[in-house]
Design an enzyme around this catalytic site. Structure first.
Site, short mmCIF file in Angstrom:
data_model
loop_
_atom_site.label_atom_id
_atom_site.label_comp_id
_atom_site.label_asym_id
_atom_site.label_seq_id
_atom_site.Cartn_x
_atom_site.Cartn_y
_atom_site.Cartn_z
NE ARG A 60 9.95 -33.26 -14.34
CZ ARG A 60 10.53 -32.30 -13.61
NH1 ARG A 60 11.85 -32.26 -13.47
NH2 ARG A 60 9.79 -31.35 -13.05
CD GLN A 100 14.67 -25.55 -10.28
OE1 GLN A 100 14.77 -24.90 -9.26
NE2 GLN A 100 14.40 -26.84 -10.28
NE ARG A 129 14.16 -26.20 -17.44
CZ ARG A 129 13.82 -26.82 -16.33
NH1 ARG A 129 13.96 -28.13 -16.24
NH2 ARG A 129 13.35 -26.17 -15.29
CG HIS A 156 18.71 -31.76 -15.59
ND1 HIS A 156 18.13 -32.96 -15.23
CD2 HIS A 156 18.39 -30.90 -14.60
CE1 HIS A 156 17.50 -32.81 -14.09
NE2 HIS A 156 17.65 -31.57 -13.68
CG ASP A 197 18.81 -31.63 -5.50
OD1 ASP A 197 19.72 -31.48 -6.33
OD2 ASP A 197 17.78 -30.93 -5.47
CD GLU A 250 21.07 -32.76 -13.02
OE1 GLU A 250 21.27 -31.54 -13.16
OE2 GLU A 250 20.24 -33.22 -12.24
C1 BG6 Z 1 18.18 -30.83 -10.45
C2 BG6 Z 1 18.22 -29.93 -9.25
O1 BG6 Z 1 19.27 -30.56 -11.27
O2 BG6 Z 1 16.99 -30.58 -11.18
C3 BG6 Z 1 16.98 -30.21 -8.39
O3 BG6 Z 1 19.42 -30.14 -8.52
C4 BG6 Z 1 15.73 -30.03 -9.21
O4 BG6 Z 1 16.98 -29.37 -7.26
C5 BG6 Z 1 15.82 -30.90 -10.46
O5 BG6 Z 1 14.61 -30.39 -8.43
C6 BG6 Z 1 14.63 -30.78 -11.39
O6 BG6 Z 1 14.39 -29.45 -11.73
P1 BG6 Z 1 13.18 -29.05 -12.65
O7 BG6 Z 1 13.20 -27.56 -12.76
O8 BG6 Z 1 13.38 -29.71 -13.97
O9 BG6 Z 1 11.95 -29.58 -11.93
#
Ligand code: BG6
Length: 282
Positions: free
Chosen positions: A57, A76, A81, A149, A194, A253
């Site tokens: 993160r 997601q 990653r 990101h 977002d 991003e």
């Molecule tokens: C952003 C998305 O790019 O990433 C968000 O637009 C999302 O919706 C955020 O919450 C973080 O995503 P993740 O999977 O790293 O928790």
């Protein structure tokens, strides 16, 4: 060359005459970049996981080959990653810049994805430049999304303004992906944000009045810019993010998402390039 990073994951530590950086093989993730005499440019959560199969993160997660959570995908933001990448090259140029090339394990041809080779080039100097290179090695078209990101460190989210997106259409994820047009010269953040800004190749700047710093995000091969800050409730809901950390970060991003997704013909290459520079506010 490698150090044991957090969670005992292998990490490269890079020092140049102007800056320092850290790169994990896990996700090929740049987790740290700091120019001498400035606070860190990249934000890394104190609560981040550093473990196999889990994303880190902070820093610059590489989002590939899908962005978000399409219903037919297992997780997601793709698989790049959460994979361990290989270090292929490391070079120091005569002026002292350091360049690194990492490579993702080759995607084998499958019903979902054609085979492709994915490289990531990182150049550390007074600026940080990264480039994601995807080669379609198959005999069919490859349709995918990508995104760098990037989590930026800010002094106080209330003192941040983001410029370069006026007049651009965006999808607002906090409003069921409603399509809007950005009307502000400068975006200020005072609640969850977002947004996927689409069809914009422009440079974006973050002015941080608290740290008295401007961050400049130049890009090539990118039509989308995503702006994200989780704000209070979402921060509390994320197990790998501190409850108050939304005050010290913003994600801007650089990529190609949603209707900006890319289509690569057999044998074709795509390059997503982002250069980050910072300077004191005048
Ligand atoms: C952003 C998305 O790019 O990433 C968000 O637009 C999302 O919706 C955020 O919450 C973080 O995503 P993740 O999977 O790293 O928790």
């Amino acid at each position: 060359m490698f150090l044991n990073g957090r969670g005992d994951l292998p990490m490269l530590e890079i020092t140049t005459p102007w800056s320092s950086a850290e790169i994990y093989l896990h996700g090929a993730q740049v987790t740290h970049f700091k120019k001498n005499g400035e606070p860190p440019l990249l934000f890394l959560s104190q609560c981040s996981r550093f473990a196999a199969g889990q994303p880190i993160r902070g820093g610059i997660p590489i989002i590939f080959p899908w962005f978000g959570k399409p219903t037919d995908k297992p997780n997601q933001h793709g698989f790049a990653r959460i994979q361990d990448w290989d270090l292929r090259e490391l070079a120091v140029t005569p002026d002292g810049s350091v360049s690194v090339r990492l490579q993702m394990a080759e995607c084998a041809d499958s019903s979902e994805y054609p085979s492709c080779a994915v490289d990531y080039l990182v150049t550390v100097s007074a600026t940080l430049t990264v480039e994601l290179v995807v080669l379609n090695k198959s005999a069919r078209e490859f349709v995918f999304e990508n995104c760098l990101h990037t989590y930026f460190t800010v002094g106080d989210i209330g003192a941040v303004s983001i410029t370069g997106l006026k007049g651009v259409d965006y999808l607002d994820q906090t409003k069921a992906f409603a399509r809007q047009i950005e009307s502000n010269d400068a975006i200020r953040i005072a609640s969850e944000v977002d947004r996927a800004y689409l069809g914009t190749p422009r440079t974006v700047e973050i002015q941080d009045a608290s740290l008295r710093r401007t961050i400049r995000i130049e890009k090539q091969g990118s039509a989308s810019t995503v702006v994200w800050n989780p704000w209070i409730a979402k921060s509390k809901a994320m197990p790998d993010f501190g409850d108050d950390e939304y005050q010290q970060m913003v994600c801007v991003e650089t990529g190609n998402v949603d209707s900006d997704r890319l289509t690569l013909k057999p044998g074709a290459v795509s390059r997503l390039n982002m250069k980050l520079a910072s300077a004191p506010l005048p």
